[in-house]
Scaffold this motif. Structure first.
Motif, PDB file in Angstrom:
ATOM      1  N   ALA A  79     -83.334 -40.811 -46.767  1.00 50.85           N
ATOM      2  CA  ALA A  79     -83.464 -41.851 -47.612  1.00 50.85           C
ATOM      3  C   ALA A  79     -83.443 -41.391 -49.262  1.00 50.85           C
ATOM      4  O   ALA A  79     -83.186 -42.351 -49.984  1.00 50.85           O
ATOM      5  N   LEU A  80     -83.086 -40.119 -49.268  1.00 50.30           N
ATOM      6  CA  LEU A  80     -82.982 -39.625 -50.629  1.00 50.30           C
ATOM      7  C   LEU A  80     -81.592 -39.339 -50.837  1.00 50.30           C
ATOM      8  O   LEU A  80     -81.076 -38.790 -51.903  1.00 50.30           O
ATOM      9  N   LEU A  81     -80.683 -39.304 -49.792  1.00 49.55           N
ATOM     10  CA  LEU A  81     -79.226 -38.742 -49.903  1.00 49.55           C
ATOM     11  C   LEU A  81     -78.356 -39.522 -51.118  1.00 49.55           C
ATOM     12  O   LEU A  81     -77.276 -38.919 -51.325  1.00 49.55           O
ATOM     13  N   ASN A  82     -78.825 -40.602 -51.283  1.00 42.68           N
ATOM     14  CA  ASN A  82     -77.900 -41.324 -52.376  1.00 42.68           C
ATOM     15  C   ASN A  82     -78.397 -41.194 -53.869  1.00 42.68           C
ATOM     16  O   ASN A  82     -78.095 -42.178 -54.696  1.00 42.68           O
ATOM     17  N   LYS A  83     -79.449 -40.455 -53.942  1.00 43.13           N
ATOM     18  CA  LYS A  83     -80.049 -40.247 -55.223  1.00 43.13           C
ATOM     19  C   LYS A  83     -80.595 -41.658 -55.767  1.00 43.13           C
ATOM     20  O   LYS A  83     -80.217 -42.165 -56.698  1.00 43.13           O
ATOM     21  N   PRO A  84     -81.399 -42.455 -55.111  1.00 44.29           N
ATOM     22  CA  PRO A  84     -81.811 -43.671 -55.306  1.00 44.29           C
ATOM     23  C   PRO A  84     -82.930 -43.464 -56.335  1.00 44.29           C
ATOM     24  O   PRO A  84     -83.665 -42.711 -56.772  1.00 44.29           O
ATOM     25  N   THR A  85     -83.223 -44.778 -57.133  1.00 44.45           N
ATOM     26  CA  THR A  85     -84.094 -45.228 -58.010  1.00 44.45           C
ATOM     27  C   THR A  85     -85.358 -45.691 -57.605  1.00 44.45           C
ATOM     28  O   THR A  85     -86.400 -45.763 -58.093  1.00 44.45           O
ATOM     29  N   VAL A  86     -85.195 -46.147 -56.262  1.00 41.03           N
ATOM     30  CA  VAL A  86     -86.454 -47.033 -55.729  1.00 41.03           C
ATOM     31  C   VAL A  86     -86.509 -46.424 -54.411  1.00 41.03           C
ATOM     32  O   VAL A  86     -85.280 -46.523 -53.579  1.00 41.03           O
TER      33      VAL A  86
END
Length: 284
Positions: free
Chosen positions: A143-150
């Motif tokens: 869930a964090l691998l794309n550097k999300p903002t949400v």
């Protein structure tokens, strides 16, 4: 960040709406808890908000624009952790992450994330050799691998031991501190108490109550102070009105002259509020 107004949704084979006029907002940089009994529509709401279920009624806006107006670039900004981890079981953990990285323009340091959740030494193992808890932790890394903002997280710590649950909760808190926004659904009220800035309780497909955890506990709790103290060889327990505490001679006498064992306000728990507001008991 998000505004949900009059949201409705019915699955094709259902006779009734799962969601029946949902209203709430999620502010930029907050952890927002969406709570309620199983089947009330929490996961459905998340799927709508990540554009997996397009045929809904009402309106959902993201950064002031209708959700439907966003294209595939929307997925570059969000991270999703579903309750049931879905991985390629015949690939290793590292191969799974490498595959999903190809879908995104931005990439987090997944080795650092694997080290943080205790999976780095197992990155070369096939996922079908992982325990349930390991799959849940890998799901969170994904869930964090794309550097999300949400972040959209559905039961992110369910099934984890206390040590690993603490690591995940710390990482969620740090994500928020770095400016991220989180929509969290869970049945674990301790997680809600620790993490959420505001929570919305769902019942019958609608929001029945929304506020900060502290305000909800104050609203539904009793304004009493309970004192346990030594009285001779026995332990005595008395309760006092919190608003008149300074005027209570009996309370002041206990504080001055007795050996106090425990003293605390009669604040209700989020578990109690869940049962009261939704009408459904939590099952652990």
């Amino acid at each position: 960040m998000f505004e949900v107004t009059g949201l409705t949704f019915r699955y094709p084979r259902n006779r009734e709406d799962t969601i029946r006029g949902l209203d709430f907002t999620i502010q930029d940089g907050e952890i927002f808890g969406l709570l309620g009994p199983s089947g009330v529509g929490k996961s459905t709401t998340q799927k709508i908000m990540v554009k997996l279920l397009p045929d809904f009624g009402g309106e959902v806006t993201y950064l002031g624009k209708p959700l439907q107006s966003y294209g595939k670039d929307f997925y570059q900004k969000i991270g999703v952790g579903f309750e049931m981890p879905v991985h390629f079981s015949k690939l290793t953990a590292a191969e799974n992450l490498a595959f999903f990285k190809k879908l995104y323009k931005s990439h987090a340091d997944t080795d650092a994330l694997l080290k943080r959740v205790g999976l780095f030494e197992d990155r070369g193992k096939k996922v079908n050799e992982f325990s349930k808890g390991m799959k849940i932790r890998l799901n969170f890394v994904r869930a964090l691998l794309n550097k999300p903002t949400v972040l959209f997280l559905d039961e992110p710590t369910i099934g984890l031991d206390p040590k690993n649950a603490r690591i995940i909760k710390d990482m969620i808190r740090e994500f928020k501190e770095d400016g991220g926004t989180v929509l969290l659904t869970t049945h674990l009220m301790n997680d809600v108490d620790e993490l959420c800035d505001r929570v919305a309780f769902m019942a019958d497909g609608k929001v029945s109550e929304i506020d900060t955890p502290k305000n909800l506990k104050l609203k539904h709790g009793k304004r009493l102070v309970e004192v346990e103290y030594q009285k001779g060889e026995a332990v005595q327990q008395d309760s006092f009105d919190l608003d008149r505490l300074g005027e209570s001679d009996a309370f002041l006498d206990i504080v001055r002259n007795k050996r106090i064992i425990t003293i605390h306000s009669k604040e209700t728990s989020l578990d109690d509020i869940f049962i009261k507001v939704t009408g459904v008991e939590i099952r652990g």
